[in-house]
Motif scaffolding. Sequence first.
Motif, PDB file in Angstrom:
ATOM      1  N   ALA A   1       8.686  -4.800   9.222  1.00  0.00           N
ATOM      2  CA  ALA A   1       8.099  -5.509   8.080  1.00  0.00           C
ATOM      3  C   ALA A   1       6.946  -4.710   7.478  1.00  0.00           C
ATOM      4  O   ALA A   1       6.737  -4.716   6.267  1.00  0.00           O
ATOM      5  CB  ALA A   1       7.605  -6.892   8.513  1.00  0.00           C
ATOM      6  N   GLY A   2       6.210  -4.018   8.326  1.00  0.00           N
ATOM      7  CA  GLY A   2       5.119  -3.186   7.838  1.00  0.00           C
ATOM      8  C   GLY A   2       5.616  -2.031   6.993  1.00  0.00           C
ATOM      9  O   GLY A   2       4.967  -1.638   6.022  1.00  0.00           O
ATOM     10  N   LEU A   3       6.774  -1.490   7.355  1.00  0.00           N
ATOM     11  CA  LEU A   3       7.346  -0.400   6.569  1.00  0.00           C
ATOM     12  C   LEU A   3       7.776  -0.898   5.188  1.00  0.00           C
ATOM     13  O   LEU A   3       7.612  -0.194   4.188  1.00  0.00           O
ATOM     14  CB  LEU A   3       8.551   0.206   7.305  1.00  0.00           C
ATOM     15  CG  LEU A   3       8.253   0.813   8.688  1.00  0.00           C
ATOM     16  CD1 LEU A   3       9.534   1.377   9.289  1.00  0.00           C
ATOM     17  CD2 LEU A   3       7.182   1.891   8.600  1.00  0.00           C
ATOM     18  N   VAL A   4       8.310  -2.117   5.146  1.00  0.00           N
ATOM     19  CA  VAL A   4       8.691  -2.715   3.857  1.00  0.00           C
ATOM     20  C   VAL A   4       7.457  -2.913   2.994  1.00  0.00           C
ATOM     21  O   VAL A   4       7.447  -2.590   1.795  1.00  0.00           O
ATOM     22  CB  VAL A   4       9.418  -4.055   4.081  1.00  0.00           C
ATOM     23  CG1 VAL A   4       9.645  -4.772   2.750  1.00  0.00           C
ATOM     24  CG2 VAL A   4      10.754  -3.832   4.787  1.00  0.00           C
ATOM     25  N   ILE A   5       6.387  -3.430   3.600  1.00  0.00           N
ATOM     26  CA  ILE A   5       5.146  -3.650   2.854  1.00  0.00           C
ATOM     27  C   ILE A   5       4.547  -2.324   2.412  1.00  0.00           C
ATOM     28  O   ILE A   5       4.019  -2.209   1.297  1.00  0.00           O
ATOM     29  CB  ILE A   5       4.145  -4.460   3.701  1.00  0.00           C
ATOM     30  CG1 ILE A   5       4.620  -5.910   3.803  1.00  0.00           C
ATOM     31  CG2 ILE A   5       2.743  -4.390   3.105  1.00  0.00           C
ATOM     32  CD1 ILE A   5       3.713  -6.814   4.601  1.00  0.00           C
ATOM     33  N   THR A   6       4.621  -1.319   3.254  1.00  0.00           N
ATOM     34  CA  THR A   6       4.114   0.003   2.884  1.00  0.00           C
ATOM     35  C   THR A   6       4.824   0.547   1.653  1.00  0.00           C
ATOM     36  O   THR A   6       4.195   1.112   0.750  1.00  0.00           O
ATOM     37  CB  THR A   6       4.283   0.993   4.050  1.00  0.00           C
ATOM     38  OG1 THR A   6       3.540   0.534   5.188  1.00  0.00           O
ATOM     39  CG2 THR A   6       3.781   2.388   3.660  1.00  0.00           C
ATOM     40  N   LEU A   7       6.123   0.367   1.603  1.00  0.00           N
ATOM     41  CA  LEU A   7       6.891   0.801   0.428  1.00  0.00           C
ATOM     42  C   LEU A   7       6.437   0.048  -0.812  1.00  0.00           C
ATOM     43  O   LEU A   7       6.309   0.632  -1.901  1.00  0.00           O
ATOM     44  CB  LEU A   7       8.384   0.578   0.669  1.00  0.00           C
ATOM     45  CG  LEU A   7       9.316   0.962  -0.491  1.00  0.00           C
ATOM     46  CD1 LEU A   7       9.183   2.445  -0.820  1.00  0.00           C
ATOM     47  CD2 LEU A   7      10.765   0.625  -0.125  1.00  0.00           C
ATOM     48  N   PHE A   8       6.130  -1.233  -0.650  1.00  0.00           N
ATOM     49  CA  PHE A   8       5.650  -2.032  -1.777  1.00  0.00           C
ATOM     50  C   PHE A   8       4.255  -1.573  -2.211  1.00  0.00           C
ATOM     51  O   PHE A   8       3.961  -1.522  -3.408  1.00  0.00           O
ATOM     52  CB  PHE A   8       5.635  -3.514  -1.396  1.00  0.00           C
ATOM     53  CG  PHE A   8       5.311  -4.427  -2.546  1.00  0.00           C
ATOM     54  CD1 PHE A   8       6.098  -4.448  -3.683  1.00  0.00           C
ATOM     55  CD2 PHE A   8       4.215  -5.274  -2.482  1.00  0.00           C
ATOM     56  CE1 PHE A   8       5.809  -5.289  -4.739  1.00  0.00           C
ATOM     57  CE2 PHE A   8       3.906  -6.117  -3.541  1.00  0.00           C
ATOM     58  CZ  PHE A   8       4.708  -6.131  -4.672  1.00  0.00           C
ATOM     59  N   VAL A   9       3.402  -1.237  -1.249  1.00  0.00           N
ATOM     60  CA  VAL A   9       2.070  -0.694  -1.563  1.00  0.00           C
ATOM     61  C   VAL A   9       2.212   0.571  -2.402  1.00  0.00           C
ATOM     62  O   VAL A   9       1.540   0.735  -3.432  1.00  0.00           O
ATOM     63  CB  VAL A   9       1.289  -0.387  -0.265  1.00  0.00           C
ATOM     64  CG1 VAL A   9       0.031   0.427  -0.571  1.00  0.00           C
ATOM     65  CG2 VAL A   9       0.905  -1.675   0.447  1.00  0.00           C
ATOM     66  N   HIS A  10       3.068   1.475  -1.949  1.00  0.00           N
ATOM     67  CA  HIS A  10       3.293   2.729  -2.675  1.00  0.00           C
ATOM     68  C   HIS A  10       3.794   2.463  -4.093  1.00  0.00           C
ATOM     69  O   HIS A  10       3.341   3.106  -5.053  1.00  0.00           O
ATOM     70  CB  HIS A  10       4.300   3.586  -1.912  1.00  0.00           C
ATOM     71  CG  HIS A  10       4.729   4.803  -2.651  1.00  0.00           C
ATOM     72  ND1 HIS A  10       3.905   5.889  -2.877  1.00  0.00           N
ATOM     73  CD2 HIS A  10       5.919   5.111  -3.264  1.00  0.00           C
ATOM     74  CE1 HIS A  10       4.550   6.803  -3.561  1.00  0.00           C
ATOM     75  NE2 HIS A  10       5.766   6.363  -3.816  1.00  0.00           N
ATOM     76  N   THR A  11       4.703   1.498  -4.226  1.00  0.00           N
ATOM     77  CA  THR A  11       5.250   1.174  -5.542  1.00  0.00           C
ATOM     78  C   THR A  11       4.175   0.626  -6.471  1.00  0.00           C
ATOM     79  O   THR A  11       4.072   1.030  -7.636  1.00  0.00           O
ATOM     80  CB  THR A  11       6.382   0.137  -5.400  1.00  0.00           C
ATOM     81  OG1 THR A  11       7.414   0.678  -4.571  1.00  0.00           O
ATOM     82  CG2 THR A  11       6.959  -0.219  -6.758  1.00  0.00           C
ATOM     83  N   MET A  12       3.331  -0.284  -5.967  1.00  0.00           N
ATOM     84  CA  MET A  12       2.284  -0.881  -6.798  1.00  0.00           C
ATOM     85  C   MET A  12       1.248   0.165  -7.213  1.00  0.00           C
ATOM     86  O   MET A  12       0.781   0.169  -8.367  1.00  0.00           O
ATOM     87  CB  MET A  12       1.609  -2.023  -6.049  1.00  0.00           C
ATOM     88  CG  MET A  12       2.465  -3.273  -5.915  1.00  0.00           C
ATOM     89  SD  MET A  12       3.110  -3.910  -7.495  1.00  0.00           S
ATOM     90  CE  MET A  12       1.595  -4.170  -8.435  1.00  0.00           C
ATOM     91  N   TYR A  13       0.882   1.051  -6.302  1.00  0.00           N
ATOM     92  CA  TYR A  13      -0.069   2.107  -6.657  1.00  0.00           C
ATOM     93  C   TYR A  13       0.531   3.061  -7.692  1.00  0.00           C
ATOM     94  O   TYR A  13      -0.175   3.522  -8.595  1.00  0.00           O
ATOM     95  CB  TYR A  13      -0.482   2.884  -5.410  1.00  0.00           C
ATOM     96  CG  TYR A  13      -1.489   2.172  -4.528  1.00  0.00           C
ATOM     97  CD1 TYR A  13      -2.291   1.153  -5.019  1.00  0.00           C
ATOM     98  CD2 TYR A  13      -1.653   2.539  -3.189  1.00  0.00           C
ATOM     99  CE1 TYR A  13      -3.213   0.516  -4.219  1.00  0.00           C
ATOM    100  CE2 TYR A  13      -2.581   1.898  -2.381  1.00  0.00           C
ATOM    101  CZ  TYR A  13      -3.350   0.888  -2.888  1.00  0.00           C
ATOM    102  OH  TYR A  13      -4.273   0.268  -2.096  1.00  0.00           O
TER     103      TYR A  13
END
Length: 215
Positions: free
Chosen positions: A177-189
């Motif tokens: 789940a953290g990897l999914v959130i990390t991908l979302f963080v990267h996308t938002m930035y």
Amino acid sequence: MGCNWYNLEPACLKETYVGLINSVIFNDKWFKVAVCFIAFNPIFWNVVARLEYRTHVLTKLAGGARSGCYLLALTIFSLGIARDLSFEWAMRAQPTSPVLDSELIRNLGRLCIGAGQVLVLTSMYQLGITGTYLGDYFGILMDNIVTAFPFNVSNNPMYHGSTLSFLGYSLLQGKPAGLVITLFVHTMYSIALKFEEPFTAAIYAQRDAQRAKKD
């Protein structure tokens, strides 16, 4: 040999990735809260900063440009704390994957966290509070572009460092789940940068044009 993340056969890679995704509890309350904070924060500071640039609302509210920037910095920092806490609480409720349960993965996570924190802290040191927290929207501009470390290895060390920290924590805890959130963080930035970089460049171009007229 069973399928693992280091097995590069297409069938194994697909099985591994599908297994990781299927283990994520997307309906968990704190997972949703963390995602909301991650989406909201960059939208908030971009909207408020542009509003300040056009209306000077924070400058008027705080009684000065520098005070207004400090007010925005405190707000952004507080939102960041809330985001990080919700992410940590979300991870507690998420399952750990046996695919990520190895000392190699944990060491990679520690390395990512260390590198991420170095990028964040050295970026703040180079830019200061006003440079870090959108001081240019308040008319507080830096004299020259910073090219020293970490800006000689990353154009956006704050964003890259934050993303690495999310990735590192996720690997250290073995949480898909953290990897999914990390991908979302990267996308938002990445989305935020498409708005921030051209606007900031225009601010400095305007400053340079005004300087040229005076010379």
